[in-house]
Design an enzyme around this catalytic site. Sequence first.
Site, PDB file in Angstrom:
ATOM      1  N   ASP A 170      45.015  45.234  36.573  1.00 17.93           N
ATOM      2  CA  ASP A 170      44.788  45.981  35.360  1.00 17.93           C
ATOM      3  C   ASP A 170      44.970  45.454  34.131  1.00 17.93           C
ATOM      4  O   ASP A 170      46.225  44.688  33.942  1.00 17.93           O
ATOM      5  CB  ASP A 170      45.444  47.615  35.641  1.00 17.93           C
ATOM      6  CG  ASP A 170      44.748  48.504  34.784  1.00 17.93           C
ATOM      7  OD1 ASP A 170      44.078  49.361  35.334  1.00 17.93           O
ATOM      8  OD2 ASP A 170      44.846  48.381  33.348  1.00 17.93           O
TER       9      ASP A 170
ATOM     10  N   HIS B 275      37.284  53.536  41.886  1.00 14.67           N
ATOM     11  CA  HIS B 275      38.335  52.587  42.036  1.00 14.67           C
ATOM     12  C   HIS B 275      39.788  53.225  42.319  1.00 14.67           C
ATOM     13  O   HIS B 275      39.769  54.416  42.017  1.00 14.67           O
ATOM     14  CB  HIS B 275      38.628  51.639  40.578  1.00 14.67           C
ATOM     15  CG  HIS B 275      38.864  52.556  39.489  1.00 14.67           C
ATOM     16  ND1 HIS B 275      37.756  53.179  38.815  1.00 14.67           N
ATOM     17  CD2 HIS B 275      39.841  52.869  38.764  1.00 14.67           C
ATOM     18  CE1 HIS B 275      38.313  53.864  37.725  1.00 14.67           C
ATOM     19  NE2 HIS B 275      39.323  53.976  37.698  1.00 14.67           N
TER      20      HIS B 275
HETATM   21  P1  AMP Z   1      40.739  55.090  35.081  1.00 15.76           P
HETATM   22  O1  AMP Z   1      41.217  55.787  34.062  1.00 15.76           O
HETATM   23  O2  AMP Z   1      41.175  55.522  36.355  1.00 15.76           O
HETATM   24  O3  AMP Z   1      39.091  55.122  35.142  1.00 15.76           O
HETATM   25  O4  AMP Z   1      41.242  53.704  34.922  1.00 15.76           O
HETATM   26  C1  AMP Z   1      40.358  52.560  34.544  1.00 15.76           C
HETATM   27  C2  AMP Z   1      41.433  51.549  34.368  1.00 15.76           C
HETATM   28  O5  AMP Z   1      40.493  50.240  34.178  1.00 15.76           O
HETATM   29  C3  AMP Z   1      42.557  51.750  33.177  1.00 15.76           C
HETATM   30  O6  AMP Z   1      43.807  51.659  33.795  1.00 15.76           O
HETATM   31  C4  AMP Z   1      42.155  50.322  32.451  1.00 15.76           C
HETATM   32  O7  AMP Z   1      43.145  49.806  31.669  1.00 15.76           O
HETATM   33  C5  AMP Z   1      41.550  49.311  33.226  1.00 15.76           C
HETATM   34  N1  AMP Z   1      40.777  48.582  32.726  1.00 15.76           N
HETATM   35  C6  AMP Z   1      39.589  48.531  31.722  1.00 15.76           C
HETATM   36  N2  AMP Z   1      38.902  47.369  31.488  1.00 15.76           N
HETATM   37  C7  AMP Z   1      39.407  46.605  32.185  1.00 15.76           C
HETATM   38  C8  AMP Z   1      39.137  45.297  32.380  1.00 15.76           C
HETATM   39  N3  AMP Z   1      38.287  44.401  31.817  1.00 15.76           N
HETATM   40  N4  AMP Z   1      39.969  44.607  33.587  1.00 15.76           N
HETATM   41  C9  AMP Z   1      41.137  45.268  34.020  1.00 15.76           C
HETATM   42  N5  AMP Z   1      41.350  46.478  33.978  1.00 15.76           N
HETATM   43  C10 AMP Z   1      40.416  47.074  33.243  1.00 15.76           C
END
Ligand code: AMP
Length: 126
Positions: free
Chosen positions: A39, A110
């Site tokens: 993440d 995810h």
């Molecule tokens: P959610 O709120 O469950 O949709 O989680 C989305 C997650 O994606 C969050 O923890 C973000 O920090 C993560 N995220 C967003 N953009 C990226 C990225 N480019 N690479 C890795 N993680 C990401």
Amino acid sequence: MPVSGLPPYDDQNVFARILRGEIPSKRVYEDEWAIAFHDIAPQAPVHVLVIPRGRYVSMADFTARASAAEIAGFFRAVGEVARILGLEAEGYRILSNMGPAAGQEVPHLHVHIFAGRPLGPMLARA
Ligand code: AMP
């Protein structure tokens, strides 16, 4: 079978772009069915995301439309990532946010894998 109330899949979401290689990710695992990467804003010492390669928004969407092989492959990948990370003895948490109430930010299914510190109560009090 379409899922009632589900938004259409957005091909510009950040995980779709990671899957296409348009933006980088720190991969920890990949196979035919899933990829796993760190993440970008970790909320625990270990914070890894596992995503299916297919275009699914939520768990309801995934389990309604994916093949049995995709579903098995994705969940096997989640377990494989936990094994690769060596988390079984200390323990870990798997969490998946779906939709507005859960604060899902990225509309591609995810699961988060958290570990590396005591993870606290399962949910914050309302
Ligand atoms: P959610 O709120 O469950 O949709 O989680 C989305 C997650 O994606 C969050 O923890 C973000 O920090 C993560 N995220 C967003 N953009 C990226 C990225 N480019 N690479 C890795 N993680 C990401």
